[in-house]
Motif scaffolding. Structure first.
Motif, PDB file in Angstrom:
ATOM      1  N   CYS A 165       0.844  -1.195   0.000  1.00 38.47           N
ATOM      2  CA  CYS A 165       0.000   0.000   0.000  1.00 38.47           C
ATOM      3  C   CYS A 165       0.880   1.246   0.000  1.00 38.47           C
ATOM      4  CB  CYS A 165      -0.908   0.021   1.230  1.00 38.47           C
ATOM      5  SG  CYS A 165      -1.943  -1.449   1.442  1.00 38.47           S
ATOM      6  N   TRP A 166       0.448   2.282  -0.709  1.00 42.58           N
ATOM      7  CA  TRP A 166       1.227   3.512  -0.891  1.00 42.58           C
ATOM      8  C   TRP A 166       0.339   4.718  -0.610  1.00 42.58           C
ATOM      9  CZ3 TRP A 166       1.013   6.239  -6.030  1.00 42.58           C
ATOM     10  CH2 TRP A 166       1.828   7.377  -6.050  1.00 42.58           C
ATOM     11  N   ASP A 167       0.920   5.779  -0.033  1.00 42.63           N
ATOM     12  CA  ASP A 167       0.123   6.954   0.349  1.00 42.63           C
ATOM     13  C   ASP A 167      -0.305   7.817  -0.838  1.00 42.63           C
ATOM     14  OD1 ASP A 167       2.368   8.430  -0.358  1.00 42.63           O
ATOM     15  OD2 ASP A 167       2.811   9.139   1.660  1.00 42.63           O
ATOM     16  N   GLY A 168       0.145   7.468  -2.042  1.00 42.71           N
ATOM     17  CA  GLY A 168      -0.281   8.187  -3.234  1.00 42.71           C
ATOM     18  C   GLY A 168       0.455   9.475  -3.491  1.00 42.71           C
ATOM     19  N   LYS A 169       1.465   9.802  -2.642  1.00 45.44           N
ATOM     20  CA  LYS A 169       2.158  11.079  -2.785  1.00 45.44           C
ATOM     21  C   LYS A 169       3.679  10.956  -2.773  1.00 45.44           C
ATOM     22  CE  LYS A 169      -1.562  13.533  -0.337  1.00 45.44           C
ATOM     23  NZ  LYS A 169      -1.888  14.358   0.872  1.00 45.44           N
ATOM     24  N   ASN A 170       4.222  10.281  -1.789  1.00 44.54           N
ATOM     25  CA  ASN A 170       5.649  10.346  -1.503  1.00 44.54           C
ATOM     26  C   ASN A 170       6.410   9.105  -1.968  1.00 44.54           C
ATOM     27  OD1 ASN A 170       5.546  12.868   0.156  1.00 44.54           O
ATOM     28  ND2 ASN A 170       4.223  11.584   1.422  1.00 44.54           N
ATOM     29  N   ILE A 171       7.645   9.320  -2.440  1.00 47.16           N
ATOM     30  CA  ILE A 171       8.488   8.194  -2.814  1.00 47.16           C
ATOM     31  C   ILE A 171       9.304   7.688  -1.633  1.00 47.16           C
ATOM     32  CG2 ILE A 171       8.644   8.878  -5.235  1.00 47.16           C
ATOM     33  CD1 ILE A 171      11.499   9.903  -4.599  1.00 47.16           C
TER      34      ILE A 171
ATOM     35  N   PHE B  51       1.378  -2.006   5.079  1.00 46.86           N
ATOM     36  CA  PHE B  51       0.859  -3.329   4.781  1.00 46.86           C
ATOM     37  C   PHE B  51      -0.669  -3.286   4.815  1.00 46.86           C
ATOM     38  CE2 PHE B  51       5.124  -4.490   6.166  1.00 46.86           C
ATOM     39  CZ  PHE B  51       5.457  -5.494   5.273  1.00 46.86           C
ATOM     40  N   ALA B  52      -1.294  -4.086   3.980  1.00 47.34           N
ATOM     41  CA  ALA B  52      -2.742  -4.243   4.039  1.00 47.34           C
ATOM     42  C   ALA B  52      -3.109  -4.975   5.331  1.00 47.34           C
ATOM     43  CB  ALA B  52      -3.232  -5.025   2.825  1.00 47.34           C
ATOM     44  N   ASP B  53      -4.365  -4.839   5.760  1.00 42.72           N
ATOM     45  CA  ASP B  53      -4.794  -5.522   6.974  1.00 42.72           C
ATOM     46  C   ASP B  53      -5.061  -7.008   6.693  1.00 42.72           C
ATOM     47  OD1 ASP B  53      -7.327  -5.746   5.782  1.00 42.72           O
ATOM     48  OD2 ASP B  53      -8.193  -4.102   6.942  1.00 42.72           O
TER      49      ASP B  53
ATOM     50  N   CYS C 190      -6.099  -1.803   2.286  1.00 41.42           N
ATOM     51  CA  CYS C 190      -5.091  -0.802   2.631  1.00 41.42           C
ATOM     52  C   CYS C 190      -5.663   0.187   3.650  1.00 41.42           C
ATOM     53  CB  CYS C 190      -4.654  -0.041   1.382  1.00 41.42           C
ATOM     54  SG  CYS C 190      -3.634  -1.005   0.247  1.00 41.42           S
ATOM     55  N   PRO C 191      -4.798   0.832   4.445  1.00 38.80           N
ATOM     56  CA  PRO C 191      -5.274   1.854   5.380  1.00 38.80           C
ATOM     57  C   PRO C 191      -5.949   3.006   4.643  1.00 38.80           C
ATOM     58  CG  PRO C 191      -3.003   1.228   5.864  1.00 38.80           C
ATOM     59  CD  PRO C 191      -3.346   0.608   4.549  1.00 38.80           C
ATOM     60  N   LYS C 192      -6.762   3.744   5.337  1.00 36.44           N
ATOM     61  CA  LYS C 192      -7.463   4.888   4.748  1.00 36.44           C
ATOM     62  C   LYS C 192      -6.466   5.874   4.156  1.00 36.44           C
ATOM     63  CE  LYS C 192     -10.910   8.444   5.773  1.00 36.44           C
ATOM     64  NZ  LYS C 192     -11.769   9.061   6.822  1.00 36.44           N
ATOM     65  N   GLY C 193      -6.722   6.276   2.925  1.00 33.93           N
ATOM     66  CA  GLY C 193      -5.842   7.227   2.255  1.00 33.93           C
ATOM     67  C   GLY C 193      -4.718   6.570   1.477  1.00 33.93           C
ATOM     68  N   PHE C 194      -4.577   5.244   1.571  1.00 32.94           N
ATOM     69  CA  PHE C 194      -3.523   4.522   0.857  1.00 32.94           C
ATOM     70  C   PHE C 194      -4.115   3.769  -0.333  1.00 32.94           C
ATOM     71  CE2 PHE C 194      -1.346   5.603   4.614  1.00 32.94           C
ATOM     72  CZ  PHE C 194       0.016   5.400   4.431  1.00 32.94           C
ATOM     73  N   LYS C 195      -3.294   3.568  -1.345  1.00 28.34           N
ATOM     74  CA  LYS C 195      -3.696   2.854  -2.547  1.00 28.34           C
ATOM     75  C   LYS C 195      -2.942   1.534  -2.644  1.00 28.34           C
ATOM     76  CE  LYS C 195      -4.233   7.210  -5.122  1.00 28.34           C
ATOM     77  NZ  LYS C 195      -3.832   7.965  -6.339  1.00 28.34           N
ATOM     78  N   ALA C 196      -3.615   0.511  -3.181  1.00 27.78           N
ATOM     79  CA  ALA C 196      -2.946  -0.772  -3.391  1.00 27.78           C
ATOM     80  C   ALA C 196      -2.011  -0.662  -4.593  1.00 27.78           C
ATOM     81  CB  ALA C 196      -3.976  -1.866  -3.635  1.00 27.78           C
ATOM     82  N   ILE C 197      -0.773  -1.105  -4.410  1.00 22.38           N
ATOM     83  CA  ILE C 197       0.223  -1.157  -5.477  1.00 22.38           C
ATOM     84  C   ILE C 197       0.656  -2.609  -5.638  1.00 22.38           C
ATOM     85  CG2 ILE C 197       1.091   1.207  -5.195  1.00 22.38           C
ATOM     86  CD1 ILE C 197       3.349   0.060  -3.458  1.00 22.38           C
ATOM     87  N   PRO C 198       1.308  -2.957  -6.747  1.00 24.27           N
ATOM     88  CA  PRO C 198       1.823  -4.321  -6.867  1.00 24.27           C
ATOM     89  C   PRO C 198       2.740  -4.646  -5.683  1.00 24.27           C
ATOM     90  CG  PRO C 198       1.973  -3.171  -8.965  1.00 24.27           C
ATOM     91  CD  PRO C 198       1.604  -2.137  -7.945  1.00 24.27           C
ATOM     92  N   GLN C 199       2.476  -5.755  -5.025  1.00 28.28           N
ATOM     93  CA  GLN C 199       3.260  -6.129  -3.842  1.00 28.28           C
ATOM     94  C   GLN C 199       4.439  -6.999  -4.258  1.00 28.28           C
ATOM     95  OE1 GLN C 199       1.460  -8.816  -0.990  1.00 28.28           O
ATOM     96  NE2 GLN C 199       2.624  -7.932   0.703  1.00 28.28           N
TER      97      GLN C 199
END
Length: 466
Positions: free
Chosen positions: A371-377, A388-390, A395-404
């Motif tokens: 999971c990624w916050d959609g903003k920062n590298i 990590f996803a639950d 994913c936590p609120k505000g995070f996007k799923a990315i390839p794991q």
């Protein structure tokens, strides 16, 4: 002698004369894998789960790229890790690595992926000095390469908004080929702009580099949006991504996403004076980390989908850590169970060194945050921008799923060596080869084109290998 603890048979290991093994892992850290209770739980796949996989073949470090650096957790610090890392992918990776040097370098990955993948080496230590280091003759220090890395680190570079990660998770299948071509154009445009930077004066940068680059990117981005609309699908607004800036790499956090002074949650805070510490000796050994380095029999680098829906692209230069190299100092919060044996992957992951049954092989499995916050590298402690996803795969609120990313390392370690407790992972000296300190590092340097292929493969349920 076997002591049953927590459902595992803990095998006491000593040397032939009954004494503890010098510089080896603690004798209580080895367990018979067949005595460990199953503990791997996978989230239930929901409707819309992405089941595709994308595997990158980057070899087994046949070129023997080793060093005790970590440019993510300890940028600019030689021997900042105090243990040897095994590298695949990017060929230039060292303490001075930065976005520009990584992009310019070659790679061991067959598909051209320039990402950096690295983890601590595993050694066999039979406490026999005359045999140490024979398997891995030293590589000479390349002064010219180090000087070039430092020059690249000091030089300004073009910094552009990531495009692949802005495309979302619903690119029309019929538009994929056109999107792919334009992403390749965008990568080429940035590469050409960086080359022009080296030949012009500072006062001409806007007119000679940034202005023309913006125009070219604007045209490419509009062609991408048109590819959506021609198929009757709403295109993401890519126009804000046209403008690029100039980054001064001497400013704090340019390549590493913030203040890098607090690394307690990563490799551990180290005195900058360690840059003067010696590099590995002529047998690739460091104080407390000696023995014969074991080349992996296979290093499987596979990106997975999400059990709850589609994934979006990782941004270029995203840094992600797995595990905690200083679990003894930081506690177990970020440490991960990594060890198992072939044939037991879906049942058991442990924080001990496994003793495998005959015919089974020692394995390390590293599942990175997905999971990624959609903003920062990156972020100050190198962890806050990813998660990590639950247990349900969300994913936590505000995070996007990315390839794991899943890194699976397989070793052909003789069973008698396992039984005698003679293998160990390199670690910080104070960790004393604790298997729970196992960790892994990843920096995404894939081209926009490769990343687009990866996301398309995972979201479409394909099994891709490159």
């Amino acid at each position: 002698m076997a002591l049953v603890a927590g459902g595992a048979a803990v095998v006491a290991i000593g040397s032939s004369d009954g004494s503890a093994l010098a510089d080896g892992a603690d004798k209580s850290e080895f367990v018979d894998i067949t005595k460990v209770k199953p503990n791997v739980k996978k989230p239930k796949q929901q409707n819309g789960a992405t089941t595709g996989t994308f595997t990158v073949d980057c070899g087994r470090n046949e070129n023997q790229h080793f060093n005790p650096d970590n440019f993510i957790a300890q940028p600019g610090v030689r021997n900042g890790a105090q243990h040897l890392h095994d590298y695949v992918g990017n060929l230039s990776t060292n303490a001075d690595s930065n976005n520009k040097s990584l992009v310019k370098a070659g790679t061991t990955c067959k598909n051209g992926d320039k990402s950096a993948y690295f983890w601590p080496v595993v050694r066999i230590d039979k406490n026999d000095e005359k045999d140490k280091g024979k398997q891995n003759p030293p590589k000479k220090n390349d002064k010219a390469q180090k000087d070039q890395d430092k020059a690249d680190k000091a030089a300004p570079r073009v910094d552009c908004p990531d495009v692949a990660s802005a495309l979302g998770d619903d690119v029309p299948e019929k538009a994929q080929a056109e999107i792919d071509r334009e992403l390749a154009n965008i990568d080429k445009q940035v590469e050409e702009a960086d080359k022009r930077l080296e030949t012009i004066k500072a006062g001409d940068i806007n007119n000679a580099v940034l202005g023309p680059l913006k125009d070219k990117r604007f045209a490419a981005l509009n062609r991408m949006m048109l590819a959506f609309s021609r198929l009757g699908q709403q295109a993401p607004d890519l126009n804000p991504l046209a403008a690029c800036k100039l980054k001064d790499q001497n400013s704090k956090g340019v390549d590493n996403g913030g203040d890098n002074s607090d690394n307690a949650q990563a490799e551990g805070t180290e005195d900058k004076a360690k840059k003067n510490n010696p590099e590995p000796n002529d047998k690739l050994q460091l104080e407390g980390n000696d023995g014969d380095i074991q080349r992996v029999e296979s290093a499987d680098l596979t990106f997975l989908g999400s059990p709850v829906g589609k994934v979006v692209a990782m941004p270029k230069f995203l840094r992600i850590l797995y595990g905690d190299a200083k679990v003894g100092q930081n506690g177990p919060k970020n440490a991960k169970n990594s060890w198992t044996c072939s044939g037991f992957e879906d049942k058991v992951l442990i924080n001990k060194y496994p003793i495998c049954p005959q015919g089974s092989k020692v394995k390390r499995i590293h599942d990175f945050p997905g999971c990624w916050d959609g903003k920062n590298i990156d972020s100050a402690k190198h962890r806050e921008h990813v998660a990590f996803a639950d247990a349900n795969g969300k994913c936590p609120k505000g995070f996007k799923a990315i390839p794991q990313l899943r890194v699976t390392l397989t070793y052909n370690i003789p069973r008698d060596v396992q039984l005698k407790g003679q293998y160990k992972v390199d670690s910080f000296p104070e960790e004393k080869h604790n298997p729970f300190s196992d960790h892994d590092d990843f920096a995404n340097v894939m081209s926009q084109q490769i990343m687009n292929r990866l996301v398309n493969c995972v979201n479409s349920g394909k099994k891709c290998k490159e």
